[in-house]
Write a protein that holds these residues in place. Sequence first.
Motif, PDB file in Angstrom:
ATOM      1  N   HIS A  27       0.864  -1.174   0.000  1.00  0.00           N
ATOM      2  CA  HIS A  27       0.000   0.000   0.000  1.00  0.00           C
ATOM      3  C   HIS A  27       0.905   1.228   0.000  1.00  0.00           C
ATOM      4  CE1 HIS A  27      -3.822   2.015   1.835  1.00  0.00           C
ATOM      5  NE2 HIS A  27      -3.876   1.965   0.522  1.00  0.00           N
ATOM      6  N   VAL A  28       0.887   2.023  -1.079  1.00  0.00           N
ATOM      7  CA  VAL A  28       1.844   3.117  -1.219  1.00  0.00           C
ATOM      8  C   VAL A  28       1.159   4.375  -1.737  1.00  0.00           C
ATOM      9  CG1 VAL A  28       3.687   1.456  -1.754  1.00  0.00           C
ATOM     10  CG2 VAL A  28       2.500   2.626  -3.621  1.00  0.00           C
ATOM     11  N   ARG A  29       1.856   5.485  -1.566  1.00  0.00           N
ATOM     12  CA  ARG A  29       1.448   6.746  -2.164  1.00  0.00           C
ATOM     13  C   ARG A  29       2.433   7.052  -3.296  1.00  0.00           C
ATOM     14  NH1 ARG A  29      -1.783  10.564  -0.195  1.00  0.00           N
ATOM     15  NH2 ARG A  29      -1.588   9.716   1.919  1.00  0.00           N
ATOM     16  N   LEU A  30       1.902   7.211  -4.516  1.00  0.00           N
ATOM     17  CA  LEU A  30       2.741   7.496  -5.669  1.00  0.00           C
ATOM     18  C   LEU A  30       3.257   8.934  -5.612  1.00  0.00           C
ATOM     19  CD1 LEU A  30       0.649   5.786  -8.499  1.00  0.00           C
ATOM     20  CD2 LEU A  30       2.584   4.848  -7.217  1.00  0.00           C
ATOM     21  N   PRO A  31       4.317   9.251  -6.377  1.00  0.00           N
ATOM     22  CA  PRO A  31       4.858  10.615  -6.348  1.00  0.00           C
ATOM     23  C   PRO A  31       3.811  11.693  -6.627  1.00  0.00           C
ATOM     24  CG  PRO A  31       6.394   9.163  -7.455  1.00  0.00           C
ATOM     25  CD  PRO A  31       5.155   8.352  -7.199  1.00  0.00           C
ATOM     26  N   GLU A  32       2.826  11.406  -7.484  1.00  0.00           N
ATOM     27  CA  GLU A  32       1.808  12.410  -7.784  1.00  0.00           C
ATOM     28  C   GLU A  32       0.702  12.464  -6.734  1.00  0.00           C
ATOM     29  OE1 GLU A  32       0.849   8.887 -10.623  1.00  0.00           O
ATOM     30  OE2 GLU A  32       2.628   9.854  -9.758  1.00  0.00           O
ATOM     31  N   GLY A  33       0.772  11.608  -5.702  1.00  0.00           N
ATOM     32  CA  GLY A  33      -0.161  11.678  -4.594  1.00  0.00           C
ATOM     33  C   GLY A  33      -1.217  10.598  -4.543  1.00  0.00           C
ATOM     34  N   THR A  34      -1.385   9.821  -5.594  1.00  0.00           N
ATOM     35  CA  THR A  34      -2.412   8.787  -5.626  1.00  0.00           C
ATOM     36  C   THR A  34      -2.029   7.616  -4.715  1.00  0.00           C
ATOM     37  OG1 THR A  34      -2.841   9.365  -7.928  1.00  0.00           O
ATOM     38  CG2 THR A  34      -3.791   7.319  -7.138  1.00  0.00           C
ATOM     39  N   VAL A  35      -2.988   7.144  -3.941  1.00  0.00           N
ATOM     40  CA  VAL A  35      -2.765   5.998  -3.043  1.00  0.00           C
ATOM     41  C   VAL A  35      -3.223   4.726  -3.746  1.00  0.00           C
ATOM     42  CG1 VAL A  35      -3.363   4.948  -0.838  1.00  0.00           C
ATOM     43  CG2 VAL A  35      -3.029   7.428  -0.997  1.00  0.00           C
ATOM     44  N   VAL A  36      -2.332   3.747  -3.858  1.00  0.00           N
ATOM     45  CA  VAL A  36      -2.626   2.527  -4.613  1.00  0.00           C
ATOM     46  C   VAL A  36      -2.069   1.307  -3.880  1.00  0.00           C
ATOM     47  CG1 VAL A  36      -2.456   3.831  -6.786  1.00  0.00           C
ATOM     48  CG2 VAL A  36      -0.465   2.538  -5.966  1.00  0.00           C
ATOM     49  N   TRP A  37      -2.512   0.151  -4.340  1.00  0.00           N
ATOM     50  CA  TRP A  37      -1.937  -1.125  -3.921  1.00  0.00           C
ATOM     51  C   TRP A  37      -1.062  -1.625  -5.073  1.00  0.00           C
ATOM     52  CZ3 TRP A  37      -2.901  -3.295   0.910  1.00  0.00           C
ATOM     53  CH2 TRP A  37      -3.895  -2.682   1.659  1.00  0.00           C
TER      54      TRP A  37
END
Length: 391
Positions: A27-37
């Motif tokens: 579970h991470v936050r991408l550099p552009e801010g989107t939270v994804v699995w």
Amino acid sequence: MASLGGDFTRDPYPVYAWLRAQGPVHHVRLPEGTVVWLVLGYDEVRAALADTRLSKEWRHASPAQRVQTVTSGVSMLRANAPRHTRLRALVTRAFTARRVSSLAPRIQQVTTDLLEAMRAAPEGRADLVEALSFPLPMTVICELLGVPFLERDAFRAWSDLLVVGAATPRTRDALADMTRYLAGLVETKRARPGDDLLSDLIALGEEDGDRLSEQELLGMAQVLLIAGYETTANLISNGVLALLTYPGQLAALRADPSLIDAAVEEMLRYEGPLEVATFRFTVDPVEIAGTRIPGGGEIVLPVISDAGRDPARFDRPGDFDITRDARGHVAFGHGSHFCLGASLARQEVRTAVRALLETFPTLELDAHPAALAWRPGTMPRGPRSLPVRWH
């Protein structure tokens, strides 16, 4: 929850490898801010790409994510079966293997013209992205769909904003401009059909009544145009960069041009044109590789680029080796959403790389690889520019 940043855009592979060593789902936050699995690893990514439990339809996105969509219309990329099955079948009727094969002479001619113009560059220097990687696939896909030449620069500017993924006022404006342009183009083609793919898509269904709706036409035109040049442009740049940073492999290809097909597959595995797949959404809770992901529109993101670097599938995955059997990579996806234009992309890259090496026998990088600026976001994977020189 982990956050991805730092030098991640330039070289994400060490971060992905470290995460994969901890487990295949994070579970991470991408550099552009989107939270994804994130889903990592060859087997896990391949399975996720074909997992019918994950929806491609944005209506299943959570309310927090729904506002970030930057595409319009209805397309195969944002549809599940049976709609996806229907749309893909309709497009396949117009985007035939024969049609792709017939483009070979034109691809060769465009490549030759671009390389001749590049050879005239002062001081034997050029940016390969501007000289070849971008204009070749853009010209081919625009001619294939029937997009007027004078509109291509505007379309590239819109696309560069949209593929980053994050919704901003600029991306929304670009989407609105592109949608208006495509709607006008569809009306023009409807009134005066031409010998092009878009005219054929409009005419589909005259015999059996199963036609693409206006929203389906707009969505399809947008996806075909963006995917039709973004993927190939990045792959040409990435592939040439790999060859120029592995002189032994470059020498091997020069000595035996018949290795070109294997070289293209290795380019796709080693540094493919897409870092991650398009978003998938959880409808119900789903377990992937032992991790339970909640339902309600959580984003699941298979990392295509990491699948190609998984040592469990590819020996010495960090080495670029055009003599290896790189088949089985997932650079073009897997399952029902496998890239419809894969054969066209391969044909363009084969032609471009072969002609480039023949035309410039002394081609070399004109910048240190670590100094190259890479395109932002986690969707497209390629350098913003690729300085080269020859003598």
